[in-house]
Design a protein around this motif. Structure first.
Motif, PDB file in Angstrom:
ATOM      1  N   TRP A  16       0.869  -1.185   0.000  1.00 32.71           N
ATOM      2  CA  TRP A  16       0.000   0.000   0.000  1.00 32.71           C
ATOM      3  C   TRP A  16       0.904   1.232   0.000  1.00 32.71           C
ATOM      4  CZ3 TRP A  16      -2.550   2.519   4.781  1.00 32.71           C
ATOM      5  CH2 TRP A  16      -3.425   3.541   4.372  1.00 32.71           C
ATOM      6  N   ARG A  35      -9.503   1.419  12.471  1.00 37.40           N
ATOM      7  CA  ARG A  35     -10.337   0.395  11.881  1.00 37.40           C
ATOM      8  C   ARG A  35     -10.295  -0.939  12.616  1.00 37.40           C
ATOM      9  NH1 ARG A  35      -8.712  -0.816   5.983  1.00 37.40           N
ATOM     10  NH2 ARG A  35      -9.296   1.178   5.112  1.00 37.40           N
ATOM     11  N   HIS A  58      15.125  -0.512   4.929  1.00 37.46           N
ATOM     12  CA  HIS A  58      13.972  -1.074   5.647  1.00 37.46           C
ATOM     13  C   HIS A  58      13.669  -2.490   5.178  1.00 37.46           C
ATOM     14  CE1 HIS A  58      12.292   3.192   6.727  1.00 37.46           C
ATOM     15  NE2 HIS A  58      13.262   2.804   7.527  1.00 37.46           N
ATOM     16  N   ASN A  85       9.632   0.771   1.460  1.00 36.21           N
ATOM     17  CA  ASN A  85      10.041   1.281   0.157  1.00 36.21           C
ATOM     18  C   ASN A  85      11.559   1.365   0.074  1.00 36.21           C
ATOM     19  OD1 ASN A  85       7.839   3.450  -1.640  1.00 36.21           O
ATOM     20  ND2 ASN A  85       9.608   2.369  -2.459  1.00 36.21           N
ATOM     21  N   LEU A 125       3.900  -2.448  11.677  1.00 36.83           N
ATOM     22  CA  LEU A 125       4.864  -1.475  12.221  1.00 36.83           C
ATOM     23  C   LEU A 125       4.145  -0.211  12.677  1.00 36.83           C
ATOM     24  CD1 LEU A 125       7.694  -1.848   9.519  1.00 36.83           C
ATOM     25  CD2 LEU A 125       7.328  -3.170  11.620  1.00 36.83           C
ATOM     26  N   SER A 141     -10.855  -9.536   5.014  1.00 28.96           N
ATOM     27  CA  SER A 141     -10.001  -8.544   5.656  1.00 28.96           C
ATOM     28  C   SER A 141     -10.902  -7.585   6.424  1.00 28.96           C
ATOM     29  CB  SER A 141      -9.194  -7.794   4.591  1.00 28.96           C
ATOM     30  OG  SER A 141      -8.388  -6.810   5.186  1.00 28.96           O
ATOM     31  N   ASN A 142     -10.458  -7.183   7.599  1.00 28.60           N
ATOM     32  CA  ASN A 142     -11.228  -6.257   8.444  1.00 28.60           C
ATOM     33  C   ASN A 142     -12.567  -6.852   8.874  1.00 28.60           C
ATOM     34  OD1 ASN A 142      -9.353  -3.911   8.262  1.00 28.60           O
ATOM     35  ND2 ASN A 142      -9.890  -4.026   6.086  1.00 28.60           N
ATOM     36  N   GLN A 196      -7.257 -10.769   7.228  1.00 30.79           N
ATOM     37  CA  GLN A 196      -6.162  -9.785   7.275  1.00 30.79           C
ATOM     38  C   GLN A 196      -6.669  -8.564   8.029  1.00 30.79           C
ATOM     39  OE1 GLN A 196      -4.225  -6.876   4.121  1.00 30.79           O
ATOM     40  NE2 GLN A 196      -3.536  -8.949   3.664  1.00 30.79           N
ATOM     41  N   LYS A 229       5.285  -3.006   5.152  1.00 23.48           N
ATOM     42  CA  LYS A 229       5.587  -2.322   3.882  1.00 23.48           C
ATOM     43  C   LYS A 229       6.915  -1.595   4.023  1.00 23.48           C
ATOM     44  CE  LYS A 229       5.338   1.772   1.433  1.00 23.48           C
ATOM     45  NZ  LYS A 229       5.891   3.107   1.745  1.00 23.48           N
ATOM     46  N   ASP A 266       1.817  -8.560  -0.752  1.00 29.59           N
ATOM     47  CA  ASP A 266       0.413  -8.217  -0.526  1.00 29.59           C
ATOM     48  C   ASP A 266       0.051  -6.977  -1.328  1.00 29.59           C
ATOM     49  OD1 ASP A 266      -2.145  -8.420   1.206  1.00 29.59           O
ATOM     50  OD2 ASP A 266      -1.546  -6.322   1.408  1.00 29.59           O
ATOM     51  N   ASN A 288      13.799  -5.483   7.882  1.00 33.88           N
ATOM     52  CA  ASN A 288      12.582  -6.233   8.220  1.00 33.88           C
ATOM     53  C   ASN A 288      12.700  -7.729   7.918  1.00 33.88           C
ATOM     54  OD1 ASN A 288      11.659  -3.719   8.877  1.00 33.88           O
ATOM     55  ND2 ASN A 288      10.298  -3.502   7.110  1.00 33.88           N
ATOM     56  N   SER A 334      -0.337  -3.299   8.775  1.00 35.84           N
ATOM     57  CA  SER A 334       0.254  -2.200   9.561  1.00 35.84           C
ATOM     58  C   SER A 334       0.956  -2.738  10.806  1.00 35.84           C
ATOM     59  CB  SER A 334      -0.797  -1.145   9.934  1.00 35.84           C
ATOM     60  OG  SER A 334      -1.526  -0.709   8.807  1.00 35.84           O
TER      61      SER A 334
HETATM   62  N1  LIG Z   1      -6.436  -5.019   4.321  1.00 33.72           N
HETATM   63  C1  LIG Z   1      -6.371  -3.742   4.627  1.00 33.72           C
HETATM   64  O1  LIG Z   1      -7.395  -3.056   4.822  1.00 33.72           O
HETATM   65  C2  LIG Z   1      -5.008  -3.100   4.778  1.00 33.72           C
HETATM   66  C3  LIG Z   1      -4.899  -1.828   5.367  1.00 33.72           C
HETATM   67  C4  LIG Z   1      -3.626  -1.282   5.523  1.00 33.72           C
HETATM   68  C5  LIG Z   1      -2.503  -1.973   5.090  1.00 33.72           C
HETATM   69  N2  LIG Z   1      -2.644  -3.208   4.486  1.00 33.72           N
HETATM   70  C6  LIG Z   1      -1.456  -3.965   3.981  1.00 33.72           C
HETATM   71  O2  LIG Z   1      -0.495  -4.088   5.022  1.00 33.72           O
HETATM   72  C7  LIG Z   1       0.738  -3.524   4.577  1.00 33.72           C
HETATM   73  C8  LIG Z   1       1.541  -2.966   5.732  1.00 33.72           C
HETATM   74  O3  LIG Z   1       0.831  -1.966   6.415  1.00 33.72           O
HETATM   75  P1  LIG Z   1       1.115  -0.398   6.250  1.00 33.72           P
HETATM   76  O4  LIG Z   1       1.747  -0.115   4.952  1.00 33.72           O
HETATM   77  O5  LIG Z   1      -0.177   0.283   6.569  1.00 33.72           O
HETATM   78  O6  LIG Z   1       2.101  -0.036   7.462  1.00 33.72           O
HETATM   79  P2  LIG Z   1       3.411  -0.642   8.137  1.00 33.72           P
HETATM   80  O7  LIG Z   1       3.924  -1.776   7.387  1.00 33.72           O
HETATM   81  O8  LIG Z   1       3.065  -0.812   9.572  1.00 33.72           O
HETATM   82  O9  LIG Z   1       4.410   0.613   8.059  1.00 33.72           O
HETATM   83  C9  LIG Z   1       4.942   1.086   6.844  1.00 33.72           C
HETATM   84  C10 LIG Z   1       5.788   2.314   7.181  1.00 33.72           C
HETATM   85  O10 LIG Z   1       6.877   1.935   8.020  1.00 33.72           O
HETATM   86  C11 LIG Z   1       8.106   2.339   7.417  1.00 33.72           C
HETATM   87  N3  LIG Z   1       9.095   1.302   7.711  1.00 33.72           N
HETATM   88  C12 LIG Z   1       9.207   0.068   7.152  1.00 33.72           C
HETATM   89  N4  LIG Z   1      10.198  -0.619   7.712  1.00 33.72           N
HETATM   90  C13 LIG Z   1      10.755   0.196   8.640  1.00 33.72           C
HETATM   91  C14 LIG Z   1      11.841   0.045   9.526  1.00 33.72           C
HETATM   92  N5  LIG Z   1      12.537  -1.084   9.589  1.00 33.72           N
HETATM   93  N6  LIG Z   1      12.148   1.090  10.353  1.00 33.72           N
HETATM   94  C15 LIG Z   1      11.454   2.251  10.297  1.00 33.72           C
HETATM   95  N7  LIG Z   1      10.398   2.430   9.482  1.00 33.72           N
HETATM   96  C16 LIG Z   1      10.051   1.419   8.651  1.00 33.72           C
HETATM   97  C17 LIG Z   1       7.831   2.442   5.937  1.00 33.72           C
HETATM   98  O11 LIG Z   1       8.758   3.333   5.350  1.00 33.72           O
HETATM   99  P3  LIG Z   1       9.313   3.202   3.826  1.00 33.72           P
HETATM  100  O12 LIG Z   1       8.162   2.729   2.985  1.00 33.72           O
HETATM  101  O13 LIG Z   1       9.768   4.561   3.498  1.00 33.72           O
HETATM  102  O14 LIG Z   1      10.443   2.221   3.813  1.00 33.72           O
HETATM  103  C18 LIG Z   1       6.407   2.967   5.949  1.00 33.72           C
HETATM  104  O15 LIG Z   1       6.403   4.357   6.194  1.00 33.72           O
HETATM  105  C19 LIG Z   1       0.293  -2.477   3.546  1.00 33.72           C
HETATM  106  O16 LIG Z   1       1.357  -2.017   2.757  1.00 33.72           O
HETATM  107  C20 LIG Z   1      -0.770  -3.259   2.815  1.00 33.72           C
HETATM  108  O17 LIG Z   1      -0.167  -4.198   1.929  1.00 33.72           O
HETATM  109  C21 LIG Z   1      -3.879  -3.788   4.345  1.00 33.72           C
END
Ligand SMILES: NC(=O)c1ccc[n+]([C@@H]2O[C@H](COP(=O)([O-])OP(=O)(O)OC[C@H]3O[C@@H](n4cnc5c(N)ncnc54)[C@H](OP(=O)(O)O)[C@@H]3O)[C@@H](O)[C@H]2O)c1
Length: 271
Positions: free
Chosen positions: A23, A263, A231, A227, A185, A134-135, A156, A225, A45, A235, A183
């Protein structure tokens, strides 16, 4: 355990224990996916509404990996025709099948029985290997199962030490539903938490690595996630330490039903 380790779904299929979320990974998507796969990530994902599916397909095709080497999760929206959306997702990816197709979130009324029937059809026709939600709350999952007899392979949901729902986990364990932690992280909003940082320092690991490890040891499947290359590497570097029972319990105790997206599913009435 390592990046190639898998968890068994109730259908008998297996899913990697750690994946990459995409995402908002709309910048350099193909490069990032190819880099992640080269580092050993095996699950990606995505969703029909992330805008990352074409880049994921491109990135995968740059690696020379076989399609069977990776596990692809994508989602259909709660509005519209889930069967057609499944086909559209596959077309964007350039894939013949998805490993897991999820209903992205429950519709505003009901449990999404029609969506679920459409995914059952897509699964029966071989477009997807497994189907899930999901959710979803316990109540909504039970409604789907009552009507169709089909238990989701996965739910999920937003999941971290700061926000998780043990009633949902116990129900999932009982039904054989695997929880995929999104999410994990906290969208980087709680990485400066003192408990996480102190714990990480004792293991020579970062707060993010502690969060990922908590999921792995608690039997939930995180999809952080990332980028940036740093990271992505950090991870994936979570298989050379083990949180002890006291630390796992201390992380469990951080629960305040936090949700970065507002959510976290506590019941159908709150969604
Ligand atoms: N089913 C649903 O409704 C739903 C909702 C939300 C998310 N998702 C899925 O879950 C995935 C993960 O959740 P998310 O993207 O919301 O949040 P997340 O994975 O909790 O956090 C992503 C953030 O953390 C940063 N990050 C990653 N590794 C890090 C590290 N080692 N140290 C410091 N910062 C770090 C990333 O930065 P950079 O990108 O700059 O590296 C990005 O800003 C999504 O990408 C999506 O595929 C699903």
């Amino acid at each position: 355990m390592d990046l190639s380790s898998t968890a068994r779904l109730h259908t008998g299929n297996h899913m990697p224990v750690l994946g990459l979320g995409t995402w908002q990974l709309t910048r350099n998507t193909a490069e990032t996916i190819a880099a992640a796969l080269a580092l050993g990530y095996r699950m990606i994902d995505t969703s029909g509404d992330y805008g990352t599916q074409p880049g994921i397909g491109d990135g995968f095709r740059r690696t020379g990996l076989d399609r069977r080497d990776i596990y692809l999760v994508t989602k259909v929206e709660e509005t519209g025709d889930a069967y057609q959306a499944t086909k559209a997702n596959l077309q964007e990816l350039g894939f013949d099948y998805a490993d897991l197709m999820l209903i992205h979130r429950p519709p505003s009324t009901g449990a999404g029985e029609e969506l679920w029937r459409a995914l059952i059809r897509a699964r029966d026709e071989g477009l997807v290997r497994d189907i899930g939600v999901s959710n979803y709350s316990i109540e909504l999952i039970e409604q789907l199962v009552d009507v169709t007899g089909e238990i989701p392979a996965v739910n999920q949901i937003e999941w971290s030490p700061f926000g998780h729902d043990m009633d949902l986990k116990h129900h999932a364990d009982f039904e054989g539903i695997l929880i995929q932690a999104y999410s994990p992280l906290t969208r980087a909003t709680r990485l400066d938490d003192e408990v996480l940082r102190d714990m990480g320092a004792r293991y020579g690991k970062s707060a993010a690595q502690v969060l990922i490890r908590w999921n792995l040891q608690r039997g939930t499947v995180p999809i952080p996630k990332a980028n940036s290359r740093d990271h992505l590497e950090e991870n994936a570097d979570v298989f050379d330490f083990t949180l002890d029972e006291n630390d796992l319990a201390a992380l469990d105790d951080l629960n305040e039903h936090f949700s970065s997206l507002g959510r976290l599913c506590k019941g159908a009435e709150e969604r």
